[in-house]
Design an enzyme around this catalytic site. Structure first.
Site, PDB file in Angstrom:
ATOM      1  N   GLU A 261      48.544  34.043  46.575  1.00  0.00           N
ATOM      2  CA  GLU A 261      47.183  34.092  47.323  1.00  0.00           C
ATOM      3  C   GLU A 261      46.823  32.686  47.791  1.00  0.00           C
ATOM      4  OE1 GLU A 261      45.035  37.593  44.636  1.00  0.00           O
ATOM      5  OE2 GLU A 261      44.932  35.542  44.221  1.00  0.00           O
TER       6      GLU A 261
ATOM      7  N   GLY B 278      44.513  42.868  43.829  1.00  0.00           N
ATOM      8  CA  GLY B 278      43.437  43.205  43.274  1.00  0.00           C
ATOM      9  C   GLY B 278      42.608  44.537  43.383  1.00  0.00           C
TER      10      GLY B 278
ATOM     11  N   ASP C 224      40.653  38.962  50.729  1.00  0.00           N
ATOM     12  CA  ASP C 224      41.160  38.695  49.400  1.00  0.00           C
ATOM     13  C   ASP C 224      39.792  38.838  48.373  1.00  0.00           C
ATOM     14  OD1 ASP C 224      42.644  38.691  46.974  1.00  0.00           O
ATOM     15  OD2 ASP C 224      43.625  36.682  47.478  1.00  0.00           O
ATOM     16  N   GLY C 225      40.060  39.353  47.062  1.00  0.00           N
ATOM     17  CA  GLY C 225      39.181  39.416  46.346  1.00  0.00           C
ATOM     18  C   GLY C 225      38.863  37.932  45.541  1.00  0.00           C
ATOM     19  N   ALA C 226      38.040  38.007  44.606  1.00  0.00           N
ATOM     20  CA  ALA C 226      37.993  36.698  43.841  1.00  0.00           C
ATOM     21  C   ALA C 226      37.344  37.067  42.396  1.00  0.00           C
ATOM     22  CB  ALA C 226      36.761  35.702  44.478  1.00  0.00           C
ATOM     23  N   ASP C 227      37.576  35.954  41.455  1.00  0.00           N
ATOM     24  CA  ASP C 227      36.794  36.358  40.221  1.00  0.00           C
ATOM     25  C   ASP C 227      35.445  35.595  39.901  1.00  0.00           C
ATOM     26  OD1 ASP C 227      39.237  37.719  38.998  1.00  0.00           O
ATOM     27  OD2 ASP C 227      39.981  36.044  39.414  1.00  0.00           O
TER      28      ASP C 227
ATOM     29  N   LYS D  44      40.271  32.300  41.067  1.00  0.00           N
ATOM     30  CA  LYS D  44      40.915  33.496  41.349  1.00  0.00           C
ATOM     31  C   LYS D  44      42.232  33.404  40.405  1.00  0.00           C
ATOM     32  CE  LYS D  44      42.219  34.705  45.545  1.00  0.00           C
ATOM     33  NZ  LYS D  44      42.041  36.027  44.993  1.00  0.00           N
TER      34      LYS D  44
HETATM   35  C1  5RP Z   1      44.514  38.369  41.739  1.00  0.00           C
HETATM   36  C2  5RP Z   1      43.076  37.868  42.087  1.00  0.00           C
HETATM   37  C3  5RP Z   1      41.975  38.962  42.484  1.00  0.00           C
HETATM   38  O1  5RP Z   1      41.740  38.725  43.833  1.00  0.00           O
HETATM   39  C4  5RP Z   1      40.947  38.868  41.778  1.00  0.00           C
HETATM   40  O2  5RP Z   1      41.180  38.649  40.148  1.00  0.00           O
HETATM   41  C5  5RP Z   1      39.904  39.793  41.856  1.00  0.00           C
HETATM   42  O3  5RP Z   1      40.309  41.162  41.306  1.00  0.00           O
HETATM   43  P1  5RP Z   1      39.484  42.316  41.328  1.00  0.00           P
HETATM   44  O4  5RP Z   1      38.991  42.643  42.779  1.00  0.00           O
HETATM   45  O5  5RP Z   1      40.474  43.506  40.817  1.00  0.00           O
HETATM   46  O6  5RP Z   1      38.313  41.978  40.579  1.00  0.00           O
HETATM   47  O7  5RP Z   1      42.659  36.746  42.278  1.00  0.00           O
HETATM   48  O8  5RP Z   1      45.089  37.332  41.378  1.00  0.00           O
END
Ligand code: 5RP
Length: 225
Positions: free
Chosen positions: A103, A26, A81-84, A94
């Site tokens: 992930e 992400g 990792d990122g998250a939504d 996510k």
């Molecule tokens: C990808 C994910 C990402 O970690 C999530 O979408 C966050 O993305 P970004 O940092 O671009 O906002 O789960 O599957």
């Protein structure tokens, strides 16, 4: 972008030479991976990484980060990792980038999981962000119909040209527009039990540490698990 960059760079402080590191996917994880590449080049940081998507693999290869597959390592020391969305009780959605299958596999194999987000991702309850579900192509319309019957407001994820989005495993994504998820753990169990569902984007009791970027700087929250 600046907030994502700030947390991405800050998360690299958790990485030391000798570690096996999970690299998320992400636009926020991107900055973490860039910083790892910079530290390897300029500071002699010596790590091996496991990636969570083809995109991140290509980025890491471009930076010269040594890689192993998740099956080649006994365990991963830290995954960043990122998250939504992250709720007050540290559950997460996510898969906005459709990489949640890899992930979750990498996170489940990690001793410590760190999520890096800007403060717009912090919510009281999950569900405003559409919940991504990876489904096998075969019978995917049937799975879609079952979601519709349950009132989960499904949509197939598509590209701008109308073609269906394909994951790294060449599966489809169905996004559920739930509004608010009252009991994420129960929903996760329900989705785990549905034939045709490969993986959903609910990450229950997964994260250890959250780094949150805001205009005031980076805040660290511990999930105490
Ligand atoms: C990808 C994910 C990402 O970690 C999530 O979408 C966050 O993305 P970004 O940092 O671009 O906002 O789960 O599957």
């Amino acid at each position: 972008m600046e907030l994502k960059k700030a947390v991405g760079i800050k998360a690299a402080d958790y990485i030391e030479s000798g570690m096996i590191v999970g690299l998320g996917t992400g636009s926020t994880a991107y900055y973490f991976v860039e910083e790892i590449g910079r530290r390897m080049k300029e500071e002699g940081l010596d790590i091996v990484a496991v990636t969570t998507s083809i995109r991140t693999k290509e980025q890491a290869e471009g930076l010269g980060i040594p890689l192993k597959s998740v099956d080649e390592v006994a365990s991963i020391d830290v995954t960043v990792d990122g998250a939504d969305e992250i709720s007050d009780d540290f559950q997460g959605i996510k898969g906005g980038g459709a990489a949640h299958l890899y992930e979750k596999i990498v996170a489940n194999h990690s001793k410590k999981v760190i999520w890096i987000v800007d403060d717009s991702k912090m919510v009281e309850k999950l569900g405003q962000f559409p919940l991504p579900i990876e489904v096998v192509k075969y019978g995917s319309q049937q799975v879609f119909n079952r979601f519709e019957t349950k009132g989960y407001k499904p949509t197939f994820r598509k590209h701008d040209d109308g073609s269906l989005y394909l994951t790294d495993e060449e599966n489809y994504i169905i996004d559920l527009h739930l509004g608010q998820i009252e009991n994420p753990a129960a929903l996760a169990i329900e989705l785990d039990g549905m034939t045709g569902v490969v993986e959903h984007g609910l990450f229950i009791d997964c994260v250890n540490t959250v780094l949150i970027g805001s205009v005031d700087g980076v805040t660290v929250k511990e999930a105490n698990r």
